[in-house]
Design a protein around this motif. Structure first.
Motif, PDB file in Angstrom:
ATOM      1  N   HIS A   2       0.825  -1.215   0.000  1.00  0.00           N
ATOM      2  CA  HIS A   2       0.000   0.000   0.000  1.00  0.00           C
ATOM      3  C   HIS A   2       0.859   1.264   0.000  1.00  0.00           C
ATOM      4  CE1 HIS A   2       0.974   0.242   4.304  1.00  0.00           C
ATOM      5  NE2 HIS A   2       0.586  -1.006   4.422  1.00  0.00           N
ATOM      6  N   ARG A  39      -0.159   4.265  -1.996  1.00  0.00           N
ATOM      7  CA  ARG A  39      -1.314   5.067  -1.599  1.00  0.00           C
ATOM      8  C   ARG A  39      -0.892   6.343  -0.856  1.00  0.00           C
ATOM      9  NH1 ARG A  39      -6.337   2.572  -2.051  1.00  0.00           N
ATOM     10  NH2 ARG A  39      -6.326   0.327  -2.346  1.00  0.00           N
ATOM     11  N   HIS A  40       0.369   6.484  -0.571  1.00  0.00           N
ATOM     12  CA  HIS A  40       0.822   7.609   0.250  1.00  0.00           C
ATOM     13  C   HIS A  40       1.587   8.630  -0.573  1.00  0.00           C
ATOM     14  CE1 HIS A  40      -0.481   5.336   3.672  1.00  0.00           C
ATOM     15  NE2 HIS A  40       0.318   4.338   3.363  1.00  0.00           N
ATOM     16  N   TYR A  54      -1.964   7.313  -9.370  1.00  0.00           N
ATOM     17  CA  TYR A  54      -2.709   7.608  -8.143  1.00  0.00           C
ATOM     18  C   TYR A  54      -1.808   8.343  -7.154  1.00  0.00           C
ATOM     19  CZ  TYR A  54      -5.339   6.981  -3.838  1.00  0.00           C
ATOM     20  OH  TYR A  54      -6.004   7.211  -2.651  1.00  0.00           O
ATOM     21  N   GLN A  87      -1.346  11.888  -7.937  1.00  0.00           N
ATOM     22  CA  GLN A  87      -2.504  12.697  -7.534  1.00  0.00           C
ATOM     23  C   GLN A  87      -2.480  12.952  -6.030  1.00  0.00           C
ATOM     24  OE1 GLN A  87      -6.010  10.709  -8.958  1.00  0.00           O
ATOM     25  NE2 GLN A  87      -5.476  11.021 -11.108  1.00  0.00           N
ATOM     26  N   GLU A  88      -2.050  11.970  -5.271  1.00  0.00           N
ATOM     27  CA  GLU A  88      -1.934  12.174  -3.822  1.00  0.00           C
ATOM     28  C   GLU A  88      -0.924  13.287  -3.528  1.00  0.00           C
ATOM     29  OE1 GLU A  88      -3.312  10.508  -0.729  1.00  0.00           O
ATOM     30  OE2 GLU A  88      -4.774  10.566  -2.364  1.00  0.00           O
TER      31      GLU A  88
END
Lengths: 287, 159
Positions: free
Chosen positions: B92, B95-96, B151, B154-155
């Motif tokens: 994950h 995701r950061h 993704y 974008q984070e």
């Protein structure tokens, strides 16, 4: 001639029987619908709540317990969730087959908000506790979606925990890698993930089907979970759960307001509330 | 001839001096850039060898040689701690944001529901320079899918 009149009378009587049957059926349906379980309760601004039933939506004044119906986009809508932007009072509803809608004017007009969703079947909807334009929704067999622009666009975040049920909530509990936590009702207790959707884990040892879930905005680590008629509370983010009360019927939904009042959906579509942390309950009538 | 030699020699000396000046200027630029943007977005100029080297020397012992993470990383171990997760597409990490990743590397991390209080992800603030932190993040990004990279970009814009 007499045969013609007889035929006309016979047909008329058939229609009359049909109309009588239909009206009785509709009355029974309406009565049955009015007793259907509360789907969701959430806070709006100015001490009001939004209460969703499968076929009806209401604004409930928490001061005087008065109910105001809110028109739905379509009479065929079956509601599965509701959320409210507390800054601008935009109401969001999730439906069983028509996706998500939003309304700026208390239901006078509704706008479809389905861009990015894989399906119009939505089984849960909740709002971020601190970011008014962020919401989460659940699409069966897909997972949990997030919007950060008030429903303009949805993005699939994660497939969700195993055996995910029909309720998810967001808590601004601390120590997240992102902005908070997602708690999900499952058939085997409560599941928990940081809202980065990094990893789902079982929240403590609570077992059984979870029928309702909410959190206390004053104490973000305090999560309330209902399993049937039993109400549980954790004060440590789900590590340990205690039963705090058992009602006479299944609790279908839970909501804790900013002032700590607990609202619950009970048998027969009743809304009950407690101001003493579930020690005593009062029914809110008048719908 | 001597004059010519002298001129050519002078040119060579001049060139050397110029080269020295250029080198000094480059070094100064690099240092000031590093100082003012200590934890800026990982630069694409970082060499693959530095990135991989930092990862192998500092991270692979827990996160695996191929960044596959510890076995059963999703479940608390016998100490009640979550093991090291993968950094590849199966984890994950993607995701950061870079900021969050830099923070975790510098300050360490523990899952708040671990049964112990220690940092299961140690703090590398004193062991790794900002450049090395950015290098290892750059390496990890090479292990993600294109969707995950997008993704995470974008984070970075959001957070």
């Amino acid at each position: 001639m007499s045969a013609l009149i007889f035929n006309l009378l016979r047909k008329s009587s058939h229609y009359l029987v049909f109309i009588l049957f239909a009206s009785v059926n509709m009355t029974a349906t309406a009565e049955a619908l009015s007793k259907q379980a509360v789907v969701a309760i959430t806070s709006s601004s100015n001490n009001t709540l939004i209460v969703a039933y499968p076929r009806a939506l209401y604004q409930l004044n928490a001061n005087n317990n008065s109910w105001l119906p809110i028109a739905l986009p379509d009479p065929t809508n079956v509601l599965t969730g509701v959320a409210v932007n507390k800054i601008n009072n935009v109401i969001f509803i999730a439906t069983q087959h028509q996706g998500i809608f939003s309304s700026w004017d208390q239901g006078k007009n509704w706008t479809s908000r389905n861009n990015g969703l894989a399906s119009n079947t939505i089984t849960a909807l909740t709002q971020h506790t601190q970011q008014p334009d962020t919401l989460y929704s659940v699409v069966p067999e897909q997972g949990i979606y997030r919007t950060e622009d008030a429903g303009e666009n949805w993005l699939l975040m994660d497939e969700g925990p195993i055996d995910m049920g029909r309720t998810i909530i967001h808590s601004d509990m601390p120590d997240s890698m992102q902005t908070g936590w997602i708690f999900a009702a499952t058939n085997k207790g409560v599941s928990r993930s940081m809202d980065c959707f990094c990893l789902w884990s079982q929240a403590g040892e609570l077992q059984g089907e979870i029928t309702a879930l909410s959190y206390d905005p004053q104490h973000p680590k305090h999560i309330y979970a209902a399993s049937g008629s039993r109400l549980y509370l954790t004060k440590d983010g789900g590590q340990n759960w205690d039963i705090i009360t058992e009602l006479k019927s299944t609790i279908s939904t839970l909501h804790i307001t900013a002032s700590g009042v607990i609202y619950a959906g009970a048998q027969g579509g009743r809304v009950i509330k407690s101001v003493d942390n579930a020690q005593s309950w009062k029914s809110i009538d008048g719908r | 001839m001597v004059v010519l030699l002298k001129v050519s020699t002078m040119h060579k000396v001049g060139n050397l001096l110029m080269a020295d000046k250029a080198l000094i200027l480059m070094l100064f630029t690099l240092m000031s850039t590093a100082a003012s943007n200590s934890y800026a977005a990982p630069s694409s100029n970082l060499t693959d060898s530095l990135s991989l080297q930092v990862y192998q020397q500092n991270c692979s012992v827990c996160h695996g040689q191929n960044a596959a993470g510890a076995a059963d990383w999703k479940v608390q171990n016998e100490y009640g701690e979550l093991p090291a997760p993968p950094h590849n597409k199966d984890g994950h990490t993607w995701r950061h944001s870079d900021k969050m990743l830099q923070r975790m590397i510098r300050q360490g991390w523990r899952d708040p529901f671990n049964k112990t209080q220690r940092l299961t992800m140690p703090a590398f603030e004193n062991a790794l320079s900002p450049t090395e932190v950015d290098a290892v993040i750059s390496y990890i990004k090479t292990l993600w899918t294109s969707e995950q990279v997008e993704y995470q970009q974008q984070e970075n814009r959001r957070r």
